[in-house]
Write a protein that holds these residues in place. Structure first.
Motif, PDB file in Angstrom:
ATOM      1  N   VAL A 147      76.098 -25.858  48.583  1.00 29.22           N
ATOM      2  CA  VAL A 147      76.517 -25.291  47.295  1.00 29.22           C
ATOM      3  C   VAL A 147      77.068 -26.386  46.373  1.00 29.22           C
ATOM      4  O   VAL A 147      76.924 -26.323  45.146  1.00 29.22           O
ATOM      5  CB  VAL A 147      77.559 -24.175  47.529  1.00 29.22           C
ATOM      6  N   ALA A 148      77.651 -27.424  46.955  1.00 28.01           N
ATOM      7  CA  ALA A 148      78.256 -28.501  46.158  1.00 28.01           C
ATOM      8  C   ALA A 148      77.255 -29.219  45.260  1.00 28.01           C
ATOM      9  O   ALA A 148      77.646 -29.846  44.269  1.00 28.01           O
ATOM     10  CB  ALA A 148      78.930 -29.514  47.091  1.00 28.01           C
ATOM     11  N   LEU A 149      75.950 -29.119  45.580  1.00 26.45           N
ATOM     12  CA  LEU A 149      74.944 -29.830  44.771  1.00 26.45           C
ATOM     13  C   LEU A 149      74.221 -28.921  43.780  1.00 26.45           C
ATOM     14  O   LEU A 149      73.223 -29.308  43.181  1.00 26.45           O
ATOM     15  CB  LEU A 149      73.912 -30.505  45.683  1.00 26.45           C
ATOM     16  N   ARG A 150      74.735 -27.721  43.569  1.00 31.82           N
ATOM     17  CA  ARG A 150      73.969 -26.787  42.731  1.00 31.82           C
ATOM     18  C   ARG A 150      73.867 -27.233  41.269  1.00 31.82           C
ATOM     19  O   ARG A 150      72.827 -27.039  40.635  1.00 31.82           O
ATOM     20  CB  ARG A 150      74.520 -25.363  42.843  1.00 31.82           C
ATOM     21  N   GLU A 151      74.912 -27.836  40.734  1.00 37.09           N
ATOM     22  CA  GLU A 151      74.819 -28.280  39.335  1.00 37.09           C
ATOM     23  C   GLU A 151      73.873 -29.472  39.205  1.00 37.09           C
ATOM     24  O   GLU A 151      73.161 -29.604  38.207  1.00 37.09           O
ATOM     25  CB  GLU A 151      76.198 -28.609  38.779  1.00 37.09           C
ATOM     26  N   ASP A 152      73.844 -30.324  40.219  1.00 38.78           N
ATOM     27  CA  ASP A 152      72.889 -31.426  40.230  1.00 38.78           C
ATOM     28  C   ASP A 152      71.461 -30.873  40.270  1.00 38.78           C
ATOM     29  O   ASP A 152      70.569 -31.351  39.554  1.00 38.78           O
ATOM     30  CB  ASP A 152      73.147 -32.317  41.450  1.00 38.78           C
ATOM     31  N   LEU A 153      71.230 -29.854  41.088  1.00 37.07           N
ATOM     32  CA  LEU A 153      69.904 -29.242  41.167  1.00 37.07           C
ATOM     33  C   LEU A 153      69.536 -28.568  39.853  1.00 37.07           C
ATOM     34  O   LEU A 153      68.395 -28.673  39.393  1.00 37.07           O
ATOM     35  CB  LEU A 153      69.871 -28.224  42.315  1.00 37.07           C
ATOM     36  N   ARG A 154      70.502 -27.902  39.223  1.00 33.42           N
ATOM     37  CA  ARG A 154      70.229 -27.255  37.937  1.00 33.42           C
ATOM     38  C   ARG A 154      69.772 -28.293  36.901  1.00 33.42           C
ATOM     39  O   ARG A 154      68.789 -28.091  36.189  1.00 33.42           O
ATOM     40  CB  ARG A 154      71.490 -26.534  37.445  1.00 33.42           C
ATOM     41  N   ALA A 155      70.485 -29.416  36.859  1.00 30.00           N
ATOM     42  CA  ALA A 155      70.128 -30.482  35.915  1.00 30.00           C
ATOM     43  C   ALA A 155      68.744 -31.052  36.231  1.00 30.00           C
ATOM     44  O   ALA A 155      67.951 -31.341  35.320  1.00 30.00           O
ATOM     45  CB  ALA A 155      71.181 -31.589  35.955  1.00 30.00           C
ATOM     46  N   ALA A 156      68.443 -31.200  37.515  1.00 31.79           N
ATOM     47  CA  ALA A 156      67.137 -31.729  37.908  1.00 31.79           C
ATOM     48  C   ALA A 156      66.008 -30.787  37.487  1.00 31.79           C
ATOM     49  O   ALA A 156      64.982 -31.227  36.946  1.00 31.79           O
ATOM     50  CB  ALA A 156      67.101 -31.960  39.416  1.00 31.79           C
TER      51      ALA A 156
END
Length: 200
Positions: A147-156
């Motif tokens: 879950v900690a990488l969800r904003e990174d994934l959204r940006a990607a």
């Protein structure tokens, strides 16, 4: 690490099956999706379905239905992001995804993914099987996602990234190797569905 939540990815368009919801196709005395639920549910702390369109058609499952938040059928990563956003509201640290058209995946999928994720800052692991030509074949719809990488994934996703491995490699993603090559057989065509009937 706490037990992950499970998210079944059913957001594809099923073009090779003539469209519609592949997971609702009959297999044995039930459906493809029912086989997937039966395998994944005992391995996770809770379960949701990623699907687009009217969620009412899945109401009989009594599961949360999560639609993609990225427009234009952005592929499996969009379903992963929908799952991570849901998991964040549940206070979960991770999710495990499984595809709705892959009814015979391992019953120890989650334990093996978790085992491979040990000592990772952000547990990010994809399932893989032996492959005679490539050494290993990844199965990008089957993975453990933080879950900690969800904003990174959204940006990607917003920047146009669509390939699962392209994103996971940026974050040190690992593979969990499962020995049975047939374990992740998925139903893409009517012929595949007939073959799955024979595999039950």
């Amino acid at each position: 690490m706490r037990q992950p939540l499970g998210v079944i990815l059913a957001g594809g368009q099923a073009t090779r099956m003539g469209g519609g919801d592949k997971g609702l196709l009959p297999l044995g005395d039930t459906t493809l999706l029912a086989h997937v639920i039966e395998r994944l549910e005992p391995q996770v702390a809770g379960l949701a379905l990623n699907a687009n369109g009217d969620p009412a058609r899945f109401a009989f499952l009594k599961l949360p239905v999560l639609s993609d938040t990225v427009e234009g059928f952005a592929g499996p990563l969009a379903g992963v992001l929908a799952g991570l956003d849901w998991a964040a509201t549940q206070g979960a640290e991770t999710i495990v995804t499984a595809a709705a058209d892959t009814p015979f995946f391992p019953c120890d999928l989650v334990p093996q993914l978790l085992l491979r994720s040990e000592r990772m800052t952000h547990p990010l692991v994809l399932a893989a099987t032996p492959d005679a030509k490539r050494g290993t074949a990844r199965h990008p719809t089957f993975g453990l996602w933080p879950v900690a990488l969800r904003e990174d994934l959204r940006a990607a996703l917003q920047s146009g990234v669509r390939k699962v491995v392209q994103w996971t490699q940026q974050h040190g993603g690992r593979e969990a190797l499962f020995p049975q090559e047939e374990a992740f057989f998925n139903v893409n065509t009517p012929e595949d569905l007939a073959r799955a009937e024979g595999m039950i």
